[in-house]
Write an enzyme that holds these catalytic residues in place. Structure first.
Site, short mmCIF file in Angstrom:
data_model
loop_
_atom_site.label_atom_id
_atom_site.label_comp_id
_atom_site.label_asym_id
_atom_site.label_seq_id
_atom_site.Cartn_x
_atom_site.Cartn_y
_atom_site.Cartn_z
N ASP A 198 -8.05 0.95 2.32
CA ASP A 198 -7.75 1.91 3.38
C ASP A 198 -8.63 3.16 3.36
OD1 ASP A 198 -6.27 2.88 5.54
OD2 ASP A 198 -4.84 3.93 4.26
N ASP A 243 0.53 5.11 0.03
CA ASP A 243 -0.33 6.30 0.11
C ASP A 243 0.24 7.35 -0.85
OD1 ASP A 243 -2.33 5.45 1.86
OD2 ASP A 243 -0.98 5.66 3.55
N HIS A 301 -7.09 9.24 -0.64
CA HIS A 301 -7.73 9.02 0.66
C HIS A 301 -6.96 9.54 1.89
CE1 HIS A 301 -5.55 4.99 0.34
NE2 HIS A 301 -5.20 5.36 1.56
N HIS A 348 0.84 -1.20 0.00
CA HIS A 348 0.00 0.00 0.00
C HIS A 348 0.89 1.26 0.00
CE1 HIS A 348 -3.84 1.94 0.78
NE2 HIS A 348 -3.22 2.74 1.62
ZN LIG Z 1 -3.76 4.47 2.71
#
Ligand SMILES: [Zn+2]
Length: 1062
Positions: free
Chosen positions: A381, A271, A586, A269
């Site tokens: 997420d 971000d 997000h 993941h």
């Molecule tokens: Zn995230």
């Protein structure tokens, strides 16, 4: 070594501790397994020679630029810094001859992140230094060293930030003054058997943690581990072989036929921005994915999934070589692009059209570059999932959904693992929430055991997904995880594990699951409720960008159809939509990133808004240039264009034109000339003559004997106390008092806002118990009609903040508006405005993407209580039989309704991860709109749209403004269905001259709408959001050159996309 007994004494807790000690790299490391892990190790000259070049400031230069610079010699203990700076290390390696035939690794630990480059400029692998659990400092220099090795050169691009940025306690604001010590630069040879034994023991240890104590497999795992330790001698490598024989017997026991099947998928993941800026993310992608390419080569069974088309696009632009290698691995099926969307977006704040664009841009990218679209919508997420997503997912050609975030709920446990998620319109997607409750699992036996234990639907389906690999800041699976998974494929006591494409999991469930349960409506996330409000400016810029892009596309389509030489700026529009979608990531639009990220997003929005406004102006000039457009100083009238699909009557305010126009009223605040634009047709035009008198009954304002100020028009009378509160609000059409006795509206409350941990993320329920009411110190009458009456209200707030509110009522509408200008300097406080109405309803209605959702106004159950703060778009509405009041906004998303009081959350002041979140000047508007009839019978959806989308006004010379030139309008109309909204008009993505028109049913009922189009169209089809043909529709020619029309049927909350052939 001789020993009397090879069997386990019955002292399991002591043996468990013995195993932990044997595996620990601490006090006993010279006597336990750590003593055997490396055969050889060298460092320093002549084996590892290093030089460095430091880039200026926070620049992130390319490889090509960096290698041409002057390098200075360094050694271990060199300090890299400060925060966010970049240092290129040139390492010259001389592998000793005694390493011949062996795999040789470089252990490089700069205490921060780094990228290993070949001397030729190939990005090879990411490094994560330091002592975190995501430590990754091993790089394979050669799989087999030669007898006489020549010198090898590697470059290491050292980035002065950790995997999780530079903050304390994870989410603290970044420390801008950190430096990082180069701890290790060693060449090593691993002892292969010792590592094999280490991984075996690791699994045994995890099984002892995860299996039911005293079960046969638990005892067997313990006694196996104990026997291996008994056999071990750090000085004798043959004892490793003995140990491996002992463990083999344990791992050879297979699981039974009905064993749970885990589908494991590696991921990292990343971000797209969070505790680091976008530019660092671009490097994180390269570091993480290059690392995974190496592991995919070394572990052929390994499967790795990566999401977010934007990340692939960055890689393609900045690391073309790496992108090409990834494309090859995608072809072999080992590297799996997943997720459908442009980025993993927030699903609360973006509009319906934004969500649609996320899929449209994402799916098109995946298809163009990798040959197919994604079937799985992938959001592990994101902070809650809106009720229209199932329909959008289906219309984007996908049918599965993955998340795990609801496992973070802080009040109720979500009851399902594998289920059908049914959206607002009835569309359904097969949904799975990984029972291990994480997307950053470590490939441990105990987590696999948890995957079975926590699966809530094993009665219907005996499979689960397991997402492993370090993440959030990237990273992904490491060698140890893959070694363990390889050993755990089929072992008695554990579920079976298969590394597989997530599609395979979902298809298997589809085929084998029986009677899966359904969940209807939104997947409300019971945490992070502050993300509807934090970073107010970002949310406002997003709202502005969404509506500006809407106007731009609609006007550009019309201009292309009608203008002689107008070229639809499709490339630039696509660029702007990509940027708008990027900022919907997000952690960006929810407000949970560091200050640096908001500097980036501000610059991106400035770019989007500036370019879109300029292109919109070009479309306006192309369309209306022949209609007498004049300089403001020479204008005698105003041409008004309406980009909504219904007729509007509004007051138009034209700044600076009062003198020559002789308007009926001049607004005090900005000297704008006010005039009434009557019944401007939907998607059409109207000429407004300012000298023409209006038949509108004037609005008035006066101060009454109690010192209250009353704003009054034909529809309503609003009475404000000297403290700025709305104490009476009367619908004059029915003489109904809307404010209950003893209660009021426009009540400003400053709440404590101290969450449990996630500062920018969370508003907590207990903070509702602790507040102070803010009261105005001055209420002044400003405008006194006849078209507009307004008052100015000054409210000191907290210790250092103040609000200046302009409350206004026009002659022609019951809508009461509040324009706020706040100087905001609070610390862990939250400002809310509340309105109490004499209306009783168990539910309030909140706007969501392409529709509305109802949520309780009571707290009967814990599920009701958990929704103490909820997300809404342009409005929320409280209605009972026959009457209702909506609370509209221009940029806010956090609402709360308890009993008869509806509140809008205006501002927060969290200090982590952005220490300055929302400090300074903030402007926003809200409005109350009372309506006869309940919500379903109202025009609230349209009113909220109008509150956000002003009429376009152009100064004209009335004589030159030929009314004949206006006959081309209205360009579009929607009739016979007041519940249908025309939401977007655009050119198709495939570059054709067709026209895409997107509409939706907004109130929750069936409709049969007549959609008319007056700009050339030869036929029409209904499409999905991917703009692909679904159904033929009949296009009829209307009489008298009024264009063509088509009748379109809608189901409740259906999104319909029409494609008109040019
Ligand atoms: Zn995230």
């Amino acid at each position: 070594m001789e020993h009397q007994m090879s069997y386990l004494q019955k002292h399991p807790d002591v043996t468990k501790s013995r195993l932990n000690t044997f595996m620990s790299n601490g006090q006993f490391k010279k006597a336990n397994i750590h003593a055997s892990l490396y055969e050889s190790r060298v460092n320093g000259s002549p084996h590892v020679q290093m030089e460095v070049w430091a880039a200026d400031g926070q620049e992130r230069p390319t490889f090509e630029h960096a290698v041409k610079q002057e390098f200075q010699p360094i050694e271990v203990d060199h300090s890299f810094g400060l925060s966010w700076s970049t240092h290129w290390v040139r390492a010259t390696l001389q592998i000793p001859s005694e390493f011949a035939g062996k795999e040789v690794r470089l252990i490089f630990d700069p205490s921060c992140e780094a990228m290993v480059w070949s001397a030729e400029g190939q990005a090879l692998q990411g490094i994560t230094g330091g002592n975190g659990q995501d430590r990754r400092v091993n790089f394979v220099v050669t799989k087999k060293a030669k007898a006489s090795e020549t010198k090898r050169v590697l470059y290491l691009e050292v980035a002065c930030n950790g995997m999780f940025g530079l903050g304390d306690y994870l989410i603290g604001p970044p420390d801008e003054n950190r430096s990082f010590i180069l701890k290790t630069a060693d060449l090593v040879v691993k002892q292969v058997d010792a590592w094999a034994m280490y991984h075996d023991l690791d699994i045994l240890k995890q099984m002892i943690e995860g299996l039911p104590k005293d079960s046969p497999r638990w005892w067997q795992a313990l006694s196996t581990a104990n026997a291996i330790i008994n056999a071990y001698n750090a000085k004798d490598s043959t004892t490793l072989t003995t140990g491996l024989e002992i463990s083999r017997k344990f791992f050879d026991a297979k699981s039974g036929d009905a064993t749970h099947q885990v589908f494991a998928i590696g991921n990292c993941h990343i971000d797209t921005a969070w505790l680091w800026p976008y530019d660092e993310t671009k490097r994180k992608i390269a570091r993480s994915w290059s690392t995974q390419l190496d592991l995919l080569d070394r572990f052929p069974e390994y499967r790795f999934a990566a999401s977010q088309a934007q990340q692939f696009e960055w890689l393609k632009e900045l690391y073309p070589g790496l992108f090409a290698r990834i494309k090859d691995k995608i072809k072999t099926g080992q590297f799996i692009p997943i997720g459908c969307t442009w980025i993993e977006m927030d699903c609360n704040v973006p509009s319906g059209e934004s969500l649609t664009r996320q899929f449209l841009l994402g799916q098109r990218f995946f298809e163009e570059h990798f040959g197919e679209r994604c079937l799985v919508f992938w959001l592990p997420d994101t902070f809650g999932y809106s009720s229209q997503l199932p329909q959008i997912v289906r219309q984007a050609g996908a049918k599965y959904f993955f998340t795990q975030k609801l496992s973070w709920n802080n009040i109720n446990k979500f009851p399902h693992t594998t289920f059908n998620w049914v959206g607002l319109d009835g569309s359904s997607v097969l949904t799975h929430m990984a029972p291990a409750e994480t997307y950053t699992a470590n490939a441990t036996a105990n987590q696999l055991i948890e995957s079975v234990k926590k699966h809530k639907d094993v009665a219907y389906t005996n499979e689960s997904l397991y997402l492993y690999g370090h993440g959030d800041g990237g990273g992904g699976p490491n060698e140890g995880m893959l070694e363990r998974l390889r050993r755990m494929e089929d072992v008695d006591g554990l579920p079976r594990v298969k590394q597989a494409h997530p599609n395979e999991f979902y298809k298997h469930v589809e085929k084998t699951a029986k009677d899966l349960v359904s969940w209807r409506g939104e997947l409300y996330f019971e945490l992070h409720r502050g993300t509807y409000t934090s970073q107010a400016k970002t949310k406002k810029q997003n709202r502005q960008a969404e509506f500006l892009l809407r106007d731009l596309e609609l006007l550009s389509v019309v201009a292309r159809s009608l203008g002689k030489n107008f070229v639809y700026p499709s490339k630039e529009i696509t660029r702007l939509w990509k940027l708008a979608c990027l900022n919907q990531f997000h952690d960006v639009i929810p407000g949970s990133s560091i200050e640096m990220v908001y500097k980036d997003s501000d610059a991106i929005y400035a770019d989007v808004l500036k370019s879109a406004a300029a292109m919109k102006q070009e479309a306006v000039v192309s369309l209306f240039g022949g209609m007498g457009l004049a300089l403001a100083s020479e204008a005698t009238g105003i041409l008004v264009a309406n980009t909504t699909s219904w007729p509007r009557t509004e007051i138009v305010a034209v700044p600076g034109l009062s003198a020559q126009l002789g308007a009926q009223q001049v607004r005090k605040q900005d000297q704008a000339a006010l005039m009434v634009a009557t019944t401007v047709p939907g998607c059409g035009l109207q000429l407004v003559n300012p000298t023409k008198s209006t038949d509108a009954v004037p609005v008035s304002v006066h101060r009454d004997k109690d010192g209250c100020v009353v704003l009054e028009n034909l529809y309503v009378a609003a009475r404000f106390s000297a403290e700025g509160q709305l104490v009476n609000f009367i619908d004059r059409r029915t003489e109904r008092e809307l404010v209950p006795k003893g209660q009021s509206g426009n009540v400003l409350r400053l709440h404590d806002d101290v969450p449990i941990f996630w500062d920018a993320w969370d508003i907590e329920i207990y903070n509702l118990e602790k507040f102070t009411t803010m009261r105005a110190t001055k209420v002044t009458i400003v405008d006194e009609g006849p078209l507009l009456a307004s008052i100015s209200v000054e409210v000191p707030i907290g210790e250092g903040s103040k609000m200046l509110q302009t409350i206004s009522l026009s002659a022609i509408s019951p809508r009461l508006e509040f324009a706020c200008d706040v100087d905001w300097h609070e610390n862990h406080k939250c400002l809310k405005v509340g309105f109490s109405w004499d209306i009783r309803s168990d539910f309030a209605t909140y706007e969501t993407q392409y529709g509305v959702v109802q949520r309780p106004t009571h707290r009967n159950t814990t599920w009701d209580m958990a929704k103490f703060e909820v997300c809404a778009h342009k409005f929320a509405d409280l209605s009972e039989y026959g009457y209702g009041v909506a609370l509209l906004n221009d940029s806010k998303y956090g609402y709360a309704t308890l009993e008869n009081t509806m509140a809008l959350t205006l501002l927060r002041s969290p200090k982590s991860p952005d220490a300055y979140c929302d400090m300074g000047q903030q402007t926003f508007r809200y409005a109350v709109f009372p309506h006869q009839g309940s919500f379903n019978e109202s025009k609230v959806v349209q009113e909220a749209y109008q509150f956000n989308v002003p009429l376009i006004q152009m100064p004209v010379d009335m004589k030159a403004a030929s009314s004949s030139a206006m006959t081309a309008a209205p360009y579009f109309s929607v009739t016979a269905a007041p519940n249908v909204v025309l939401d977007a008009v655009k050119a198709p993505e495939d570059g054709s001259h067709d026209i895409i028109v997107r509409l939706y049913e907004a109130y929750g009922g069936h409709a049969s709408a007549t959609v008319s189009i007056k700009i050339g169209a030869s036929s029409v089809v209904k499409t999905n959001i991917m703009e692909e043909h679904a159904d033929n529709l009949e296009l009829k020619t209307l009489a008298n050159g009024a264009g063509k029309s088509v009748v379109v049927d809608f189901k409740p909350f259906e999104i319909v996309t029409l494609r008109f052939a040019a």
